[in-house]
Design a protein around this motif. Structure first.
Motif, PDB file in Angstrom:
ATOM      1  N   ASN A 186     -64.197 -17.207  77.820  1.00 14.20           N
ATOM      2  CA  ASN A 186     -65.272 -17.166  76.832  1.00 14.20           C
ATOM      3  C   ASN A 186     -65.669 -18.574  76.419  1.00 14.20           C
ATOM      4  O   ASN A 186     -64.969 -19.554  76.681  1.00 14.20           O
ATOM      5  CB  ASN A 186     -64.828 -16.390  75.595  1.00 14.20           C
ATOM      6  N   GLY A 187     -66.786 -18.656  75.722  1.00 13.32           N
ATOM      7  CA  GLY A 187     -67.178 -19.871  75.041  1.00 13.32           C
ATOM      8  C   GLY A 187     -67.191 -19.617  73.540  1.00 13.32           C
ATOM      9  O   GLY A 187     -67.075 -18.479  73.082  1.00 13.32           O
ATOM     10  N   VAL A 188     -67.319 -20.684  72.774  1.00 13.26           N
ATOM     11  CA  VAL A 188     -67.438 -20.567  71.320  1.00 13.26           C
ATOM     12  C   VAL A 188     -68.681 -21.333  70.870  1.00 13.26           C
ATOM     13  O   VAL A 188     -68.895 -22.482  71.273  1.00 13.26           O
ATOM     14  CB  VAL A 188     -66.198 -21.118  70.596  1.00 13.26           C
ATOM     15  N   TYR A 189     -69.488 -20.674  70.058  1.00 13.75           N
ATOM     16  CA  TYR A 189     -70.614 -21.321  69.409  1.00 13.75           C
ATOM     17  C   TYR A 189     -70.242 -21.474  67.941  1.00 13.75           C
ATOM     18  O   TYR A 189     -70.102 -20.488  67.217  1.00 13.75           O
ATOM     19  CB  TYR A 189     -71.878 -20.471  69.564  1.00 13.75           C
ATOM     20  N   ALA A 190     -70.036 -22.720  67.521  1.00 11.63           N
ATOM     21  CA  ALA A 190     -69.635 -23.035  66.149  1.00 11.63           C
ATOM     22  C   ALA A 190     -70.863 -23.475  65.365  1.00 11.63           C
ATOM     23  O   ALA A 190     -71.592 -24.374  65.799  1.00 11.63           O
ATOM     24  CB  ALA A 190     -68.583 -24.137  66.150  1.00 11.63           C
ATOM     25  N   PHE A 191     -71.084 -22.842  64.202  1.00 14.47           N
ATOM     26  CA  PHE A 191     -72.262 -23.112  63.382  1.00 14.47           C
ATOM     27  C   PHE A 191     -71.805 -23.501  61.983  1.00 14.47           C
ATOM     28  O   PHE A 191     -71.117 -22.729  61.309  1.00 14.47           O
ATOM     29  CB  PHE A 191     -73.155 -21.867  63.345  1.00 14.47           C
ATOM     30  N   LEU A 204     -69.716 -32.771  63.144  1.00 16.68           N
ATOM     31  CA  LEU A 204     -70.862 -31.917  62.862  1.00 16.68           C
ATOM     32  C   LEU A 204     -71.172 -31.943  61.380  1.00 16.68           C
ATOM     33  O   LEU A 204     -70.264 -32.052  60.546  1.00 16.68           O
ATOM     34  CB  LEU A 204     -70.579 -30.476  63.287  1.00 16.68           C
ATOM     35  N   ASN A 205     -72.459 -31.785  61.074  1.00 11.11           N
ATOM     36  CA  ASN A 205     -72.918 -31.741  59.685  1.00 11.11           C
ATOM     37  C   ASN A 205     -73.573 -30.389  59.409  1.00 11.11           C
ATOM     38  O   ASN A 205     -73.648 -29.528  60.274  1.00 11.11           O
ATOM     39  CB  ASN A 205     -73.899 -32.882  59.418  1.00 11.11           C
ATOM     40  N   ARG A 206     -74.040 -30.237  58.170  1.00 13.51           N
ATOM     41  CA  ARG A 206     -74.615 -28.956  57.737  1.00 13.51           C
ATOM     42  C   ARG A 206     -75.678 -28.445  58.714  1.00 13.51           C
ATOM     43  O   ARG A 206     -76.590 -29.165  59.090  1.00 13.51           O
ATOM     44  CB  ARG A 206     -75.226 -29.120  56.340  1.00 13.51           C
ATOM     45  N   ARG A 207     -75.514 -27.200  59.144  1.00 16.17           N
ATOM     46  CA  ARG A 207     -76.423 -26.476  60.040  1.00 16.17           C
ATOM     47  C   ARG A 207     -76.429 -27.031  61.472  1.00 16.17           C
ATOM     48  O   ARG A 207     -77.217 -26.580  62.297  1.00 16.17           O
ATOM     49  CB  ARG A 207     -77.834 -26.429  59.494  1.00 16.17           C
ATOM     50  N   ASP A 208     -75.567 -27.981  61.787  1.00 12.25           N
ATOM     51  CA  ASP A 208     -75.363 -28.353  63.188  1.00 12.25           C
ATOM     52  C   ASP A 208     -74.580 -27.251  63.891  1.00 12.25           C
ATOM     53  O   ASP A 208     -73.900 -26.432  63.243  1.00 12.25           O
ATOM     54  CB  ASP A 208     -74.561 -29.650  63.307  1.00 12.25           C
ATOM     55  N   ALA A 209     -74.664 -27.236  65.216  1.00 18.63           N
ATOM     56  CA  ALA A 209     -73.896 -26.284  66.006  1.00 18.63           C
ATOM     57  C   ALA A 209     -73.311 -26.980  67.218  1.00 18.63           C
ATOM     58  O   ALA A 209     -73.828 -28.004  67.686  1.00 18.63           O
ATOM     59  CB  ALA A 209     -74.769 -25.109  66.436  1.00 18.63           C
ATOM     60  N   LEU A 210     -72.228 -26.396  67.729  1.00 14.44           N
ATOM     61  CA  LEU A 210     -71.561 -26.925  68.912  1.00 14.44           C
ATOM     62  C   LEU A 210     -71.197 -25.768  69.822  1.00 14.44           C
ATOM     63  O   LEU A 210     -70.515 -24.829  69.395  1.00 14.44           O
ATOM     64  CB  LEU A 210     -70.291 -27.697  68.518  1.00 14.44           C
ATOM     65  N   GLY A 211     -71.694 -25.811  71.047  1.00 13.33           N
ATOM     66  CA  GLY A 211     -71.290 -24.839  72.056  1.00 13.33           C
ATOM     67  C   GLY A 211     -70.166 -25.423  72.885  1.00 13.33           C
ATOM     68  O   GLY A 211     -70.288 -26.538  73.400  1.00 13.33           O
ATOM     69  N   ILE A 212     -69.061 -24.690  72.999  1.00 13.67           N
ATOM     70  CA  ILE A 212     -67.859 -25.198  73.661  1.00 13.67           C
ATOM     71  C   ILE A 212     -67.448 -24.222  74.750  1.00 13.67           C
ATOM     72  O   ILE A 212     -67.334 -23.018  74.509  1.00 13.67           O
ATOM     73  CB  ILE A 212     -66.705 -25.380  72.655  1.00 13.67           C
TER      74      ILE A 212
END
Length: 238
Positions: A186-191, A204-212
């Motif tokens: 799987n991947g993770v989308y962090a928001f 990351l800052n407010r409302r940034d996202a990271l797909g891992i």
């Protein structure tokens, strides 16, 4: 490990007066061929709805729809016979399957409604539509993960027709957490809902996202007081 950073100010934006919407992926009049989806995650809309306003009755099919109010009260009605109010601390899911009709309105006439609406492509198509809603204790996410979505009926959170797990946490500054994936494929989308956080050394800052992708564990450090949503999802359709 593969990481894709999505800065908050690169999202699509549409202000319709009654609806102020930020789109993480292509949606409605916002189209970016580089932002169609992340794995099975197709839509992440960050909406502010004016008092008394909302979406009239409209159809969906073959989509998993998760709604997370951030503040205010959402009034929902659908063709399955559900008529509910969804508040902060609640989570709602619908498996649209063969097709549903529903409407969503800001129940309050004197304050805005803020919510996330998330769409996942389903594991199985043309299933019988279902509805689920839960109320959660906000204190149960303090410096730990609170599971809010899962594929298993007997597990914590609302149930969906996809092998996906969502967790939310509110972390004090300096706190650390480790998230281990249910499936390393799987991947993770962090928001980031609020605050500043480092995930596997990516700031990351407010409302940034990271797909891992291509990782089995996330190391999370709250650089300030932080509220974070993690969405673990399949990267390919079955």
């Amino acid at each position: 490990m593969k990481k894709t950073l999505y800065k908050a100010n690169t999202r699509g934006h549409a202000n319709h007066g009654w609806l102020n919407a930020y789109h993480s992926f292509s949606f409605a009049n916002y189209f970016d061929p580089q932002r169609m989806n992340f794995g099975v995650l197709r839509v992440l809309n960050d909406d502010t709805i004016a008092p008394g306003m909302g979406f009239g009755k409209h159809p969906h099919d073959n989509m998993e729809i998760i709604t997370i109010p951030l503040s205010g009260d959402l009034e929902h009605e659908d063709s399955m016979g559900n008529k509910e109010v969804i508040r902060e601390g609640d989570v709602q899911s619908m498996s649209a399957g063969t097709g549903i009709m529903h409407s969503e309105y800001n129940k309050n006439l004197n304050k805005e409604l803020k919510l996330l609406q998330i769409w996942l492509m389903p594991k199985e198509r043309n299933v019988t539509p279902t509805y689920d809603q839960i109320s959660l204790k906000l204190e149960d996410r303090k410096n730990k993960f609170q599971q809010i979505v899962s594929p298993n009926k007997n597990d914590a959170g609302v149930t969906i027709n996809q092998d996906a797990w969502f967790n939310i946490t509110e972390m004090d500054e300096g706190k650390t957490l480790e998230y281990k994936l249910h499936n390393p494929e799987n991947g993770v989308y962090a928001f980031v809902l609020e605050g500043d956080v480092s995930i596997n050394e990516e700031k990351l800052n407010r409302r940034d996202a990271l797909g891992i992708e291509e990782v089995d564990t996330l190391n999370i450090v709250a650089d300030t007081s932080t509220k974070l949503l993690l969405m673990e999802i399949p990267m390919t359709l079955n």
